[in-house]
Motif scaffolding. Structure first.
Motif, PDB file in Angstrom:
ATOM      1  N   GLY A   1      16.920   0.949  34.779  1.00 27.35           N
ATOM      2  CA  GLY A   1      18.296   1.058  34.364  1.00 27.35           C
ATOM      3  C   GLY A   1      19.160   0.043  35.095  1.00 27.35           C
ATOM      4  N   PRO A   2      20.373  -0.162  34.627  1.00 26.65           N
ATOM      5  CA  PRO A   2      21.284  -1.085  35.308  1.00 26.65           C
ATOM      6  C   PRO A   2      21.568  -0.635  36.741  1.00 26.65           C
ATOM      7  CG  PRO A   2      22.088  -0.553  33.109  1.00 26.65           C
ATOM      8  CD  PRO A   2      20.959   0.380  33.378  1.00 26.65           C
ATOM      9  N   GLN A   3      21.496  -1.595  37.665  1.00 19.61           N
ATOM     10  CA  GLN A   3      21.793  -1.329  39.070  1.00 19.61           C
ATOM     11  C   GLN A   3      23.153  -1.926  39.407  1.00 19.61           C
ATOM     12  OE1 GLN A   3      19.669   0.470  41.290  1.00 19.61           O
ATOM     13  NE2 GLN A   3      18.773   0.956  39.294  1.00 19.61           N
ATOM     14  N   PHE A   4      24.006  -1.125  40.002  1.00 15.69           N
ATOM     15  CA  PHE A   4      25.373  -1.531  40.286  1.00 15.69           C
ATOM     16  C   PHE A   4      25.436  -2.611  41.362  1.00 15.69           C
ATOM     17  CE2 PHE A   4      29.800  -1.429  40.829  1.00 15.69           C
ATOM     18  CZ  PHE A   4      30.097  -1.251  42.172  1.00 15.69           C
ATOM     19  N   ILE A   5      26.205  -3.675  41.085  1.00 15.25           N
ATOM     20  CA  ILE A   5      26.377  -4.752  42.062  1.00 15.25           C
ATOM     21  C   ILE A   5      27.796  -4.733  42.626  1.00 15.25           C
ATOM     22  CG2 ILE A   5      26.109  -7.205  42.545  1.00 15.25           C
ATOM     23  CD1 ILE A   5      24.508  -7.496  39.980  1.00 15.25           C
ATOM     24  N   PHE A   6      28.796  -4.871  41.755  1.00 12.82           N
ATOM     25  CA  PHE A   6      30.194  -4.909  42.171  1.00 12.82           C
ATOM     26  C   PHE A   6      31.067  -4.247  41.113  1.00 12.82           C
ATOM     27  CE2 PHE A   6      30.276  -7.633  45.808  1.00 12.82           C
ATOM     28  CZ  PHE A   6      29.326  -8.635  45.619  1.00 12.82           C
ATOM     29  N   GLN A   7      32.227  -3.767  41.594  1.00 10.92           N
ATOM     30  CA  GLN A   7      33.295  -3.413  40.694  1.00 10.92           C
ATOM     31  C   GLN A   7      34.604  -3.952  41.237  1.00 10.92           C
ATOM     32  OE1 GLN A   7      35.430   0.560  39.861  1.00 10.92           O
ATOM     33  NE2 GLN A   7      33.936   0.449  38.191  1.00 10.92           N
ATOM     34  N   TYR A   8      35.386  -4.535  40.345  1.00 16.03           N
ATOM     35  CA  TYR A   8      36.719  -5.021  40.686  1.00 16.03           C
ATOM     36  C   TYR A   8      37.749  -4.315  39.820  1.00 16.03           C
ATOM     37  CZ  TYR A   8      35.229  -8.700  43.799  1.00 16.03           C
ATOM     38  OH  TYR A   8      34.720  -9.377  44.872  1.00 16.03           O
TER      39      TYR A   8
END
Lengths: 113, 112
Positions: free
Chosen positions: B42-49
């Motif tokens: 599944g998608p792995q979280f890197i960043f959120q802005y």
């Protein structure tokens, strides 16, 4: 850190069969819950979401999911699948002090006509 | 309505190089998230802005960096590329970052 488990990695069904995909998460507090779908060659899109209220959530294309807080689960269901439901399904959970969604590893669903 | 757009769609780099991936959110969305998806996962979280401020960072090395511009578009930079960085990089936008994410088609990065 929160974790999301999808126990069924590959599911193969015939058309008109019923579907239930499992999703469990680790965090016990307030959570936002999502199911996303990725059809072949397309981008991820939202299938349904739960933030609060009625724990039985209805989404697009006849899908529904039930939030069972005591079981930390948010299973996806559809009474009768179609060939066009062939896709990857991802459960995602936001919570634990951060509402940024964490995704499960996904379930590949193949529906035979 | 234009959805989330990502560029380039495909990219081939060699080990040690750096790469910049770009994302334009849906109009009106102020939050951009970056995820890495390797085959079978599944998608792995890197960043959120959100509003040009970093709101969250996943468990990725400092070789990964990102920023969000005044028009809410975003760049993801990866330095000193490793073979293991080969993946589909997904950008998603949302109104606030907590709600449903709207994904782009992704950038397929291959490191040789």
């Amino acid at each position: 850190a929160q974790s999301v488990s999808q126990h069924n990695h590959h599911v193969i069904l015939s058309e008109a069969a019923s579907l239930e995909l499992g999703c469990n998460y680790s965090y016990g507090g307030t959570v936002n819950l999502f199911w996303y779908v990725q059809y072949p060659g397309q981008h991820l899109q939202l299938l349904l979401k739960y933030f609060s209220g009625d724990p039985l959530v209805k989404g697009i294309k006849g899908f529904e999911a039930e939030f069972i807080k005591s079981k930390f689960s948010f299973n996806l269901r559809k009474p009768s699948v179609q060939w066009s439901d062939t896709a990857e399904y991802f459960c995602a959970v936001g919570g634990g002090g951060s509402y940024i969604p964490t995704f499960g590893r996904g379930t590949s669903l193949i529906v035979h006509p | 309505d234009a959805g989330v757009t990502q560029s380039p769609t495909h990219l081939i780099k060699t080990r040690g190089q750096h790469v910049t991936l770009r994302c334009s959110p849906i109009s009106g969305h102020k939050s951009v998230s970056w995820y890495q998806q390797v085959l079978g996962q599944g998608p792995q979280f890197i960043f959120q802005y959100y509003e040009k401020e970093e709101r969250g960072r996943g468990n990725f090395p400092d070789r990964f960096s990102a920023r969000q511009f005044p028009n809410y578009s975003s760049e993801l930079n990866v330095n000193a590329l490793l073979l293991g960085d080969s993946a589909l990089y997904l950008c998603a936008s949302s109104l606030t970052g907590e709600g449903p994410l709207h994904f782009g088609n992704g950038t397929r990065l291959t490191v040789t």
